[in-house]
Design a protein around this motif. Structure first.
Motif, PDB file in Angstrom:
ATOM      1  N   GLU A   1       0.816  -1.291  -0.076  1.00  0.00           N
ATOM      2  CA  GLU A   1       0.022  -0.031   0.144  1.00  0.00           C
ATOM      3  C   GLU A   1       0.799   1.279   0.012  1.00  0.00           C
ATOM      4  O   GLU A   1       0.554   2.276  -0.585  1.00  0.00           O
ATOM      5  CB  GLU A   1      -0.814  -0.171   1.108  1.00  0.00           C
ATOM      6  CG  GLU A   1      -1.984  -0.853   0.933  1.00  0.00           C
ATOM      7  CD  GLU A   1      -3.376  -0.490   2.073  1.00  0.00           C
ATOM      8  OE1 GLU A   1      -2.933   0.287   2.867  1.00  0.00           O
ATOM      9  OE2 GLU A   1      -4.389  -1.431   2.221  1.00  0.00           O
ATOM     10  N   VAL A   2       2.001   1.102   0.641  1.00  0.00           N
ATOM     11  CA  VAL A   2       2.812   2.404   0.565  1.00  0.00           C
ATOM     12  C   VAL A   2       4.304   1.860   0.282  1.00  0.00           C
ATOM     13  O   VAL A   2       4.759   0.848   1.053  1.00  0.00           O
ATOM     14  CB  VAL A   2       2.835   3.147   2.040  1.00  0.00           C
ATOM     15  CG1 VAL A   2       4.028   4.158   2.218  1.00  0.00           C
ATOM     16  CG2 VAL A   2       1.580   3.543   2.519  1.00  0.00           C
ATOM     17  N   VAL A   3       4.898   2.467  -0.839  1.00  0.00           N
ATOM     18  CA  VAL A   3       6.063   1.920  -1.048  1.00  0.00           C
ATOM     19  C   VAL A   3       7.333   2.930  -0.861  1.00  0.00           C
ATOM     20  O   VAL A   3       7.028   4.061  -1.335  1.00  0.00           O
ATOM     21  CB  VAL A   3       5.894   1.702  -2.723  1.00  0.00           C
ATOM     22  CG1 VAL A   3       7.211   1.141  -3.198  1.00  0.00           C
ATOM     23  CG2 VAL A   3       4.804   0.685  -3.276  1.00  0.00           C
ATOM     24  N   THR A   4       8.351   2.195  -0.517  1.00  0.00           N
ATOM     25  CA  THR A   4       9.645   3.390  -0.152  1.00  0.00           C
ATOM     26  C   THR A   4      10.397   3.451  -1.578  1.00  0.00           C
ATOM     27  O   THR A   4      10.632   2.584  -2.289  1.00  0.00           O
ATOM     28  CB  THR A   4      10.492   2.554   0.849  1.00  0.00           C
ATOM     29  OG1 THR A   4       9.647   2.290   2.062  1.00  0.00           O
ATOM     30  CG2 THR A   4      11.595   3.531   0.934  1.00  0.00           C
ATOM     31  N   ARG A   5      10.550   4.819  -1.816  1.00  0.00           N
ATOM     32  CA  ARG A   5      11.184   5.120  -3.060  1.00  0.00           C
ATOM     33  C   ARG A   5      12.797   5.326  -2.624  1.00  0.00           C
ATOM     34  O   ARG A   5      13.458   5.298  -3.725  1.00  0.00           O
ATOM     35  CB  ARG A   5      10.578   6.259  -3.985  1.00  0.00           C
ATOM     36  CG  ARG A   5       9.201   5.976  -4.362  1.00  0.00           C
ATOM     37  CD  ARG A   5       9.122   4.356  -5.225  1.00  0.00           C
ATOM     38  NE  ARG A   5       8.138   4.283  -5.815  1.00  0.00           N
ATOM     39  CZ  ARG A   5       7.624   3.185  -6.514  1.00  0.00           C
ATOM     40  NH1 ARG A   5       8.460   2.118  -6.551  1.00  0.00           N
ATOM     41  NH2 ARG A   5       6.509   2.808  -7.016  1.00  0.00           N
ATOM     42  N   SER A   6      13.108   6.112  -1.611  1.00  0.00           N
ATOM     43  CA  SER A   6      14.377   6.208  -1.102  1.00  0.00           C
ATOM     44  C   SER A   6      14.532   6.323   0.164  1.00  0.00           C
ATOM     45  O   SER A   6      13.522   6.713   0.803  1.00  0.00           O
ATOM     46  CB  SER A   6      15.156   7.436  -1.763  1.00  0.00           C
ATOM     47  OG  SER A   6      14.454   8.725  -1.464  1.00  0.00           O
ATOM     48  N   VAL A   7      15.665   6.167   0.793  1.00  0.00           N
ATOM     49  CA  VAL A   7      15.899   6.014   2.275  1.00  0.00           C
ATOM     50  C   VAL A   7      17.312   6.748   2.417  1.00  0.00           C
ATOM     51  O   VAL A   7      18.208   6.450   1.778  1.00  0.00           O
ATOM     52  CB  VAL A   7      15.936   4.747   2.848  1.00  0.00           C
ATOM     53  CG1 VAL A   7      15.996   4.983   4.565  1.00  0.00           C
ATOM     54  CG2 VAL A   7      14.730   3.951   2.378  1.00  0.00           C
TER      55      VAL A   7
END
Length: 301
Positions: A124-130
């Motif tokens: 549902e929520v996708v990480t694109r950068s960290v």
């Protein structure tokens, strides 16, 4: 490479399971009994369907059974789980690119904790950068971790984001979601003293719409602990950028290097040395990462 090694690398799941069962010499009835001895109930029919490819494990209980199967069959941890990939589409399909890993694969102990928090569905929520900035104390253990995420909603009305951290020594007190600097506020958290795993939730400032990007910046604080020699992050899906900065202080380690892993417990693949600067900090940047694990490991001696 043996046939089993090849199918554990290339899949599919059903073929890998079939080859592993044949190598073990166990009948499906005996395999079912061995699972029952571990408190895992799976019918002979279900095992047969999994082996033939007629069906595959998808529910949390079934994934737990696959972990037990790996143990019974003498396979490396997560070697079968990683072949399952994302769940099959049911209803609205979320963001599941090639190679996607499941929460259960990367955080096998987190299931009950996520259930307790009623966490959002996978994808549902996708990480694109960290960006991770880890600060160590004079005792060489974690003192604080500041994390800045760029996330994207893959469903309508996304309200929350689960965050994970696992300490090396489970007997330590729990880390604490000390503050959310922007992008939301802290919610509930759960800590498992048996495994040292904490799962906390960040509540977004407002619900995110499908395709909307947002920045979340939060900080964890840690009680005193033992000497730390590694830090990593686990990714379910491809990530555009991952940055790690470790602030060692005035007594930095002698050496530091990068590594990657496909799944927890799998082989570490060295990824080059990391320079420790005059400020006593090491930094590393990865771009266009596949699902899996990236991290730093250092040697104090």
């Amino acid at each position: 490479m043996t046939e089993l090694g090849r199918v554990l690398r290339d899949g599919p799941f059903s073929t890998a399971l079939a080859v592993a069962v044949e190598r073990s010499g166990l009948t499906l009835d005996r395999l079912r009994e061995r699972l029952a001895e571990r408190g895992v109930t799976v019918s002979r029919t279900t095992l047969s369907y999994w082996r033939s490819g007629r069906s595959r494990p998808e529910r949390a209980g079934s994934l737990d059974a696959v972990t037990a199967l790996e143990d019974v069959l003498g396979l490396p941890r997560a070697s079968l789980l990683v072949l399952l990939g994302p769940r099959r589409a049911r209803g609205r399909w979320l963001d599941h690119p090639q190679g996607t890993l499941t929460r259960h694969t990367l955080w096998p102990d987190a299931g009950p904790m996520l259930d307790h928090l009623a966490a959002p569905r996978e994808g549902e929520v996708v990480t694109r950068s960290v960006h991770d900035v880890l600060r160590l104390g004079p005792e060489r253990s974690e003192r604080a971790l500041r994390v800045r995420l760029v996330v994207e909603a893959s469903a309508e009305q996304c309200h929350r984001l689960p965050v994970f951290y696992q300490v090396d020594s489970p007997e330590r007190d729990a880390p604490r979601l000390a503050r959310v600097h922007f992008g939301g506020r802290g919610g509930r958290s759960v800590y498992d003293h048996r495994t040292g795993l904490m799962v906390a939730e960040v509540l977004f400032d407002r619900p995110l719409r499908r395709g909307e990007l947002a920045v979340v910046d939060y900080e964890l604080e840690f009680p005193p602990g033992g000497e730390l020699c590694t830090y990593h992050r686990r990714f379910f899906r491809p990530v555009r950028e991952h940055v790690i900065v470790v602030e060692f202080g005035p007594r930095p380690p002698a050496r530091c290097h990068r590594f990657t892993q496909r799944v927890p417990g799998g082989p570490e693949r060295p990824d080059g040395e990391v320079w420790i600067g005059g400020t006593g900090a090491a930094q590393s940047v990865w771009t266009d990462l596949p699902p899996g694990i990236t991290g730093l490991r250092w040697d104090w001696s």
